[in-house]
Design a protein around this motif. Structure first.
Motif, PDB file in Angstrom:
ATOM      1  N   GLN A 115       0.835  -1.205   0.000  1.00  0.00           N
ATOM      2  CA  GLN A 115       0.000   0.000   0.000  1.00  0.00           C
ATOM      3  C   GLN A 115       0.869   1.253   0.000  1.00  0.00           C
ATOM      4  OE1 GLN A 115      -2.402  -0.667   3.517  1.00  0.00           O
ATOM      5  NE2 GLN A 115      -4.116  -1.418   2.284  1.00  0.00           N
ATOM      6  N   PHE A 116       0.327   2.289  -0.510  1.00  0.00           N
ATOM      7  CA  PHE A 116       0.990   3.582  -0.509  1.00  0.00           C
ATOM      8  C   PHE A 116       1.466   3.912   0.909  1.00  0.00           C
ATOM      9  CE2 PHE A 116       1.669   7.744  -2.399  1.00  0.00           C
ATOM     10  CZ  PHE A 116       1.650   8.586  -1.305  1.00  0.00           C
TER      11      PHE A 116
ATOM     12  N   LYS B 172      11.712   0.673 -14.602  1.00  0.00           N
ATOM     13  CA  LYS B 172      10.325   1.032 -14.860  1.00  0.00           C
ATOM     14  C   LYS B 172       9.944   0.590 -16.258  1.00  0.00           C
ATOM     15  CE  LYS B 172      10.085   4.701 -11.471  1.00  0.00           C
ATOM     16  NZ  LYS B 172       9.709   6.109 -11.185  1.00  0.00           N
TER      17      LYS B 172
ATOM     18  N   GLY C 210       5.899   5.329  -2.747  1.00  0.00           N
ATOM     19  CA  GLY C 210       4.942   6.151  -3.466  1.00  0.00           C
ATOM     20  C   GLY C 210       4.564   5.483  -4.765  1.00  0.00           C
ATOM     21  N   LEU C 211       3.560   6.035  -5.422  1.00  0.00           N
ATOM     22  CA  LEU C 211       3.084   5.430  -6.675  1.00  0.00           C
ATOM     23  C   LEU C 211       4.204   5.368  -7.713  1.00  0.00           C
ATOM     24  CD1 LEU C 211      -0.454   7.063  -6.972  1.00  0.00           C
ATOM     25  CD2 LEU C 211       0.136   4.805  -6.092  1.00  0.00           C
TER      26      LEU C 211
ATOM     27  N   ASP D 297       7.145   4.554  -7.291  1.00  0.00           N
ATOM     28  CA  ASP D 297       8.110   3.492  -7.002  1.00  0.00           C
ATOM     29  C   ASP D 297       7.685   2.151  -7.573  1.00  0.00           C
ATOM     30  OD1 ASP D 297       8.582   4.940  -3.710  1.00  0.00           O
ATOM     31  OD2 ASP D 297       9.692   5.304  -5.566  1.00  0.00           O
ATOM     32  N   ALA D 298       6.525   2.102  -8.180  1.00  0.00           N
ATOM     33  CA  ALA D 298       6.102   0.867  -8.838  1.00  0.00           C
ATOM     34  C   ALA D 298       7.036   0.573 -10.002  1.00  0.00           C
ATOM     35  CB  ALA D 298       4.673   1.003  -9.334  1.00  0.00           C
TER      36      ALA D 298
ATOM     37  N   SER E 179       4.127  -3.515  -7.027  1.00  0.00           N
ATOM     38  CA  SER E 179       2.948  -2.703  -7.326  1.00  0.00           C
ATOM     39  C   SER E 179       2.540  -1.946  -6.073  1.00  0.00           C
ATOM     40  CB  SER E 179       1.780  -3.586  -7.784  1.00  0.00           C
ATOM     41  OG  SER E 179       2.127  -4.283  -8.960  1.00  0.00           O
ATOM     42  N   ILE E 180       2.071  -0.729  -6.253  1.00  0.00           N
ATOM     43  CA  ILE E 180       1.661   0.128  -5.130  1.00  0.00           C
ATOM     44  C   ILE E 180       0.171   0.440  -5.271  1.00  0.00           C
ATOM     45  CG2 ILE E 180       2.176   2.230  -3.826  1.00  0.00           C
ATOM     46  CD1 ILE E 180       4.648   0.467  -4.255  1.00  0.00           C
ATOM     47  N   LEU E 181      -0.570   0.123  -4.223  1.00  0.00           N
ATOM     48  CA  LEU E 181      -2.018   0.387  -4.273  1.00  0.00           C
ATOM     49  C   LEU E 181      -2.352   1.714  -3.597  1.00  0.00           C
ATOM     50  CD1 LEU E 181      -3.403  -3.153  -3.440  1.00  0.00           C
ATOM     51  CD2 LEU E 181      -3.017  -2.124  -5.687  1.00  0.00           C
TER      52      LEU E 181
END
Lengths: 113, 113
Positions: free
Chosen positions: A14-15, A38, A82-83, A85-86, A111-113
Motif C-alpha cells: 500500500q501507498f 520502470k 509512493g506510486l 516506485d512501482a 505494485s503500489i495500491l
C-alpha cells in the motif's frame, strides 16, 4: 546451479507502507547490486555493495535503503513507497573485476495500491 | 555523466537472417567496458557479449559479434543466423569502474519465422 534468487517475484504494497525485497546468491560474488527498471525503460542502478562497503548512487531517493547482512543476502527496503516506485527491481551480482558479467535475478515486480 | 543511446526502439529480423543493433555512448574516459545484455520476456537478463575499450579487436561469441568504433563511440551488435530464441529486449551498457552499469533504453528484437 549457482544463481541469484529474488523473492518474491511479485509484491503488492500500500501507498506509504514499508516493503522489503530480498535477494540471495549462491555465486559467492563480492559485489551485489540493486536496479530499478520502470516499464519500457532502462534499468537504473540504485546502489551496490562491494563486500560490506555500501555505495549509493547520487540520485537514489532517500526512501530507498539496503542491507547486506552477509555475502549471500542483500535486501532492498523502501520506507514509504509512493506510486512512482512501482517498478521491476533487479538484483545482480558480480565478481570484483570490471569485465566480469553481472548475474541477474528474475526480478521482483512491485505494485503500489 | 556517461550516457548510452540506442536509437532503435524496435527491430525485426527473419529467422536465419542477420540483424545489427546500434548503440552509441558518450564518455570522456579512455578505458572502460561495454556490454550487450539480453532480457527475454519475463526472464532474467543475461550477458550476450562484452568488450574492453583498450582492445581494438572486436569481440565475438558464436553468432554474436560487435563492431566497436572507439573514436566514433559506437558499439553495435550483429546477430547472425537469427533464431526464434533471440527474440528479446537487448540493452547496451557502459561501465567505467567496472561496477555500475549505465544502460541504454533497449531495443526490442522480434524474430519472425
Amino acid at each position: 546451479d549457482a544463481m541469484v534468487i529474488q523473492n518474491p517475484r511479485y509484491q503488492v504494497t500500500q501507498f506509504g507502507k514499508p516493503v522489503t525485497l530480498s535477494c540471495s546468491q549462491t555465486l559467492n560474488h563480492n559485489v551485489m547490486y540493486w536496479y530499478q527498471q520502470k516499464s519500457s525503460q532502462a534499468p537504473k542502478l540504485l546502489f551496490h555493495y562491494y563486500d560490506k562497503d555500501f555505495n549509493n548512487e547520487a540520485d537514489t531517493p532517500d526512501n530507498f535503503q539496503s542491507r547486506r547482512p552477509n555475502t549471500s543476502f542483500c535486501f532492498l527496503d523502501i520506507r514509504s513507497p509512493g506510486l512512482g516506485d512501482a517498478a521491476m527491481y533487479l538484483c545482480a551480482t558480480s565478481e570484483a573485476d570490471g569485465l566480469r558479467p553481472q548475474h541477474f535475478g528474475d526480478g521482483t515486480r512491485l505494485s503500489i495500491l | 555523466a556517461q550516457t548510452v543511446t540506442q536509437s532503435q526502439p524496435e527491430m525485426s529480423v527473419q529467422e536465419a537472417e542477420t540483424v545489427t543493433l546500434s548503440c552509441t555512448y558518450d564518455t570522456s574516459e579512455s578505458d572502460y567496458y561495454l556490454f550487450w545484455y539480453k532480457q527475454p520476456p519475463s526472464r532474467q537478463m543475461i550477458l550476450v557479449i562484452r568488450q574492453e575499450a583498450y582492445k581494438q579487436q572486436n569481440a565475438t561469441e558464436n553468432r554474436f559479434s560487435v563492431n566497436f568504433q572507439k573514436a566514433a563511440k559506437s558499439f553495435s551488435l550483429k546477430i547472425s543466423d537469427s533464431q526464434l530464441g533471440d527474440a528479446a529486449m537487448y540493452f547496451c551498457a557502459y561501465s567505467y569502474e567496472g561496477y555500475a552499469l549505465n544502460f541504454g533504453k533497449g531495443t526490442s528484437l522480434l524474430v519472425t519465422p
